[in-house]
Structure formats: structure tokens, C-alpha cells
Design an enzyme around this catalytic site. Structure first.
Site, PDB file in Angstrom:
ATOM      1  N   GLU A   1     -52.000  -3.006 -37.053  1.00 52.23           N
ATOM      2  CA  GLU A   1     -51.517  -2.590 -35.787  1.00 52.23           C
ATOM      3  C   GLU A   1     -52.550  -2.016 -34.705  1.00 52.23           C
ATOM      4  O   GLU A   1     -53.223  -1.205 -35.371  1.00 52.23           O
ATOM      5  CB  GLU A   1     -50.366  -1.783 -35.850  1.00 52.23           C
ATOM      6  CG  GLU A   1     -49.207  -2.728 -36.360  1.00 52.23           C
ATOM      7  CD  GLU A   1     -47.901  -1.519 -36.825  1.00 52.23           C
ATOM      8  OE1 GLU A   1     -47.698  -0.459 -35.869  1.00 52.23           O
ATOM      9  OE2 GLU A   1     -47.024  -1.776 -37.617  1.00 52.23           O
ATOM     10  N   GLU A   9     -46.592   2.181 -43.028  1.00 55.98           N
ATOM     11  CA  GLU A   9     -46.645   3.632 -42.551  1.00 55.98           C
ATOM     12  C   GLU A   9     -45.782   4.643 -43.335  1.00 55.98           C
ATOM     13  O   GLU A   9     -44.647   5.214 -42.665  1.00 55.98           O
ATOM     14  CB  GLU A   9     -46.470   3.757 -41.165  1.00 55.98           C
ATOM     15  CG  GLU A   9     -47.531   2.937 -40.166  1.00 55.98           C
ATOM     16  CD  GLU A   9     -47.409   3.249 -38.770  1.00 55.98           C
ATOM     17  OE1 GLU A   9     -46.868   4.276 -38.414  1.00 55.98           O
ATOM     18  OE2 GLU A   9     -48.253   2.886 -37.998  1.00 55.98           O
TER      19      GLU A   9
HETATM   20  C1  BGC Z   1     -45.277   1.242 -36.207  1.00 54.44           C
HETATM   21  C2  BGC Z   1     -44.473   0.312 -35.146  1.00 54.44           C
HETATM   22  C3  BGC Z   1     -44.458   1.341 -33.703  1.00 54.44           C
HETATM   23  C4  BGC Z   1     -45.840   1.409 -33.199  1.00 54.44           C
HETATM   24  C5  BGC Z   1     -46.014   2.071 -31.954  1.00 54.44           C
HETATM   25  C6  BGC Z   1     -46.374   2.374 -35.642  1.00 54.44           C
HETATM   26  O1  BGC Z   1     -46.063   3.381 -36.063  1.00 54.44           O
HETATM   27  O2  BGC Z   1     -45.597   0.615 -37.325  1.00 54.44           O
HETATM   28  O3  BGC Z   1     -43.125  -0.046 -35.852  1.00 54.44           O
HETATM   29  O4  BGC Z   1     -43.606   0.572 -32.881  1.00 54.44           O
HETATM   30  O5  BGC Z   1     -46.482   2.260 -34.182  1.00 54.44           O
HETATM   31  O6  BGC Z   1     -45.402   3.439 -32.150  1.00 54.44           O
END
Ligand code: BGC
Length: 449
Positions: free
Chosen positions: A352, A167
Site C-alpha cells: 500500500e 497491519e
Molecule cells: C490500511 C488501509 C487504510 C490506509 C489509509 C492502511 O492503514 O491498510 O485500510 O485505508 O492505510 O489510512
């Protein structure tokens, strides 16, 4: 709904990041990162003054954490390496103890049939490099490629899935424009430069991998699809600006070699002319794009809002997570389908996806009943299944996150884990969502009630 649509070799996993879980930030010769400095500089930029000093203590509990992953049935684990453990000064001398830590972790994952996916940069830049300008210094691309090459050589025989950056938008926007994450600058002239050097670093690290490695390497971007609040030309233009600034600024140069034209309008005089050679460097062939998805945004024109002149419109009747993000699984499916149309032939991993909901600080006798997180996972995994059924080449899904952890500037109060962490005792308790996810994995994506 998603039954049968997941390919046989689909990789089901969970993700974490070094600073969010490891603790022991200076152990075994590691150099401090900008997160170490940011959380200790007295400004209380992180909620409750939380720091990553202990976090989920994974640096010391990694063996039982891998056993936990095995018990959950994970097939993949996406983690990041802390640059300062590998090179305490960010450049030059290598710290063998740091490499050993990740080498042991990788071995143990493989012994348990869990494929490692290694992210080289999840925001914890060494302080020594920040003191040289960090991502504002054009040399940062070479520093990063050198650091990446050390890890390709040390672990490339065992790690087949590599990610350059996690990101870059958060680093440029939060780190250099709004000051909400480390290094905490607020400077509109810096943000496009930091973003550009991050993308150059990505390009150089991919080039270096081609000379050394034989697995796959990609970039992880956060994509938050933007929807216009109305059909008015002002709202449509605001939506395009917001989309360019957050989403297309990164994926587009990586996959097409050009920045979205809207960025000149967003940044105005802070948007430089970029050398064509740089764009060529950024546009390296990659093996996959990693997409982090959490929410969508409905956008309206807002001349007061800097720099995109756009604002997010709250949606009546929608469900919101603890971080104030709208739960929008249909937008997830539609975004994945749109990505495949825009960038045909580019394999996708969902690197993610997850949600913070209010869980108790201490697990009860019946564990942690996180029904809302279960529903979030169900609906979003179904969305992935629908995108695959529509023809999108999605190779894996990583739940965010394996463990409750330091949610950056929101501290420990926001819990994203499928496994609960009691921070007073470091006891791990798989939540109901972990049990659900285990069943989904065992059934390769078939979702039970
Ligand atoms: C990131 C994580 C973060 C998650 C929730 C993403 O932006 O890669 O490190 O904890 O989102 O905010």
C-alpha cells in the site's frame, strides 16, 4: 530518475479492503463483522456516522470494477476477503455463497491478466468471535488458521500471492489500546495480548499454507520510520520506543523470532513474559514481507504521552496530506534500503502507498484533477525505483487505493482513490492520478512529466 530500475516482472497493482469497498455486509448469508457492530452501536465512532453498509457497492459492481482495473492496465489487485462471508460465525460452517463471490472475482481477474493478491484479514473480525474475546482469546490463532485453510483449498489453485494479516499494529493499537477502530477497546493490558495472538494467528496460517498451498505467503506491516527530533538521549530513546511500538513489534518477531526489548519499557507491567514456543510459532519462514508506507514521523520525548512517552514534531515547510501525514518520499526510499539491510534476502512488496487529498464529492466535466496525488505517486514510485537501483529486492507496488472508500474512523470524507467514487450515484471516474499511474505501468516505472 527511476527509469530502467524496475525488473521486467515487477507487479504493478492497486489495493482495497473488503469492509472499505464492498457494502452489502450481510448479503448471501454473511455474518456480521465487528465493523458492522462498531458503525451501528450508536456511539458515532466513525466521522459523520458513516458505515460500510453501501461503501463503494463493490459487492454488486465487482464486474465493472474488474473491467475498470483492466482499462487502467493493472497487473495485480490486492483485495481482502471478509471472514464473515466465508464463515458467518467465524468458526465452523462454511457459507458457499461467500466463497463463490471471491471465486468469481478471482476468475475474472485472471481472465483479464490481473494477478490476485489475497489478504485474509483486513480488520473485519466476525462478531461471533469478538463475543468469545476476539484476539484476546488464545484460540483465535486456530480460528484464523481454519478460516485461512478453507480459502487455501477453495482458491489456492488460482491465487498465487497470499497475505495473512494487514497491519496488525492498527488492530492492536487502534482496536484494543486507543479504541479508535473496532472493536474500540481502551485497555493497555489487552493491547500486547491482542498483538501476540494476531502474530500467533499469522504463524499458524503460514504453517497451514505450507501443508496446502504452493504459491507465496507473507505478512503486511505498516512501517512509519521514526526520526529523532534531536540528538538528545531523551529524544533518541523516545524514537526507539515509538519505532518498537509501531513498527518493530510485528516485523521483528515474524522475521527474527524475538520482540524488541523496548516493548517491556513501553508497556511496563502490561508486558507479559511470552512462552518461547509462541515466538517460534510466530517466526515461520515467509516468502515476502508486504510494506504499507504513508509517512514518516519526527519524534521527541514526551513523558505525558501514553504509552510510548513520545510525540510527533510537525515539520515547518513540509507538505501534509488531508489525514495530516507528512509527505516524505525520501524516508520511504531510505526505509526500504534499511529493511533490506536489516532483513537480507527477504523479498518486499509495497502493498500500500497513497494519499488522501481534498477531491470534490462529484467529478467535474474534466474529471478529477488531483495534482497533489499525482505528485505523491510520482515521488513515491521514484523512491521505490531508487531503492531497487540500490539493490533492494522489491517485487511489486500496489497503490492505495483503487477506489475512494470508507477510510475507517474518518469515514467517506477522506478520499484515497485513484478512481473517484460519487457516493450518491456510485459513478466511477478515474482521476488524473489514475491516468498517470496507467502510463507509469505501461512504461514499467518510467515516470513522465
Ligand atoms: C490500511 C488501509 C487504510 C490506509 C489509509 C492502511 O492503514 O491498510 O485500510 O485505508 O492505510 O489510512
Amino acid at each position: 530518475m527511476s527509469a530502467g530500475s524496475f525488473p521486467k516482472d515487477f507487479l504493478w497493482g492497486a489495493a482495497t479492503a473488503a469492509y472499505q469497498i464492498e457494502g452489502s455486509p450481510l448479503a448471501d448469508g454473511a455474518g456480521p463483522s465487528i465493523w458492522q457492530r462498531y458503525t451501528h452501536d450508536g456511539r458515532m465512532m466513525v466521522a459523520q456516522g458513516d458505515t460500510g453498509d453501501i461503501a463503494a457497492d463493490h459487492y454488486r459492481r465487482w464486474e465493472s470494477d474488474v473491467a475498470l482495473m483492466r482499462d487502467l492496465g493493472l497487473q495485480a489487485y490486492r483485495f481482502s476477503t471478509a471472514w464473515g462471508r466465508i464463515q458467518p460465525e467465524g468458526r465452523g460452517p462454511v457459507n458457499a455463497a461467500g466463497i463463490d463471490f471471491y471465486s468469481r472475482l478471482v476468475d475474472r481477474l485472471l481472465e483479464n491478466g490481473i494477478a490476485p493478491m489475497l489478504t485474509l484479514f483486513h480488520w473485519d473480525l466476525p462478531v461471533a468471535l469478538d463475543d468469545r474475546g476476539g484476539w484476546l482469546n488464545p484460540d483465535s490463532a486456530d480460528w484464523f488458521a481454519d478460516y485461512a485453510s478453507i480459502l487455501y483449498r477453495a482458491l489456492g489453485d488460482r491465487v498465487a500471492h497470499w497475505v495473512t494479516l494487514n497491519e496488525p499494529w492498527v488492530v492492536a493499537d487502534g482496536g484494543y489500546l486507543n479504541g479508535t477502530v473496532a472493536p474500540g477497546h481502551r485497555n493497555v493490558f489487552e493491547a500486547p495480548i491482542a498483538a501476540h495472538n494476531l502474530m500467533r494467528a499469522h504463524g499458524k496460517a503460514v504453517q497451514a499454507y505450507r501443508a496446502i498451498g504452493d504459491g507465496e505467503i507473507g505478512l503486511v506491516v505498516n512501517i512509519e520510520p521514526k526520526y529523532p527530533a534531536s540528538d538528545s538521549p531523551a529524544d533518541l530513546a523516545a524514537t526507539a520506543r515509538a519505532d518498537a511500538q509501531m513498527n518493530r513489534h510485528y516485523i521483528e518477531p515474524a522475521l527474527t523470532g524475538a520482540y524488541p526489548p523496548e516493548l517491556a519499557d513501553v508497556y511496563g507491567e502490561a508486558w507479559p513474559e511470552w512462552p518461547a514456543d509462541d515466538l517460534q510459532l510466530i517466526h515461520q519462514p515467509i516468502d515476502f514481507i508486504g510494506i504499507n508506507y504513508y509517512t514518516r514521523a519526527v519524534v521527541r520525548d514526551d513523558p505525558q504521552s501514553f504509552p510510548t512517552r513520545s510525540a510527533v514534531v510537525p515539520q515547518a515547510g513540509a507538505t501534509y496530506t488531508e489525514t495530516g501525514w507528512e509527505v516524505a518520499p525520501d524516508a520511504f526510499r531510505d526505509m526500504l534500503i534499511a529493511m533490506a539491510r536489516r532483513y537480507p534476502g527477504m523479498p518486499i512488496y509495497v502493498t500500500e502507498n497513497g494519499a488522501a487529498f481534498a477531491d470534490p464529492a462529484v467529478a467535474g466535466p474534466d474529471g478529477v484533477q488531483d495534482g497533489q496525488r499525482c505528485e505523491y505517486l510520482r515521488s513515491h514510485i521514484a523512491a521505490v525505483g531508487e531503492a531497487i537501483a540500490a539493490g533492494v529486492d522489491i517485487r511489486g507496488y500496489m497503490a492505495w487505493s483503487l477506489l475512494d472508500n470508507l477510510e475507517w474512523s474518518l469515514g467517506y470524507a477522506k478520499r484515497f482513490g485513484i478512481v473517484h467514487v460519487d457516493y450518491a450515484t456510485q459513478r466511477r471516474t478515474p482521476k488524473d492520478s489514475a491516468a498517470l499511474y496507467s502510463r507509469i505501468i505501461a512504461n514499467n516505472g518510467v515516470i513522465d512529466a
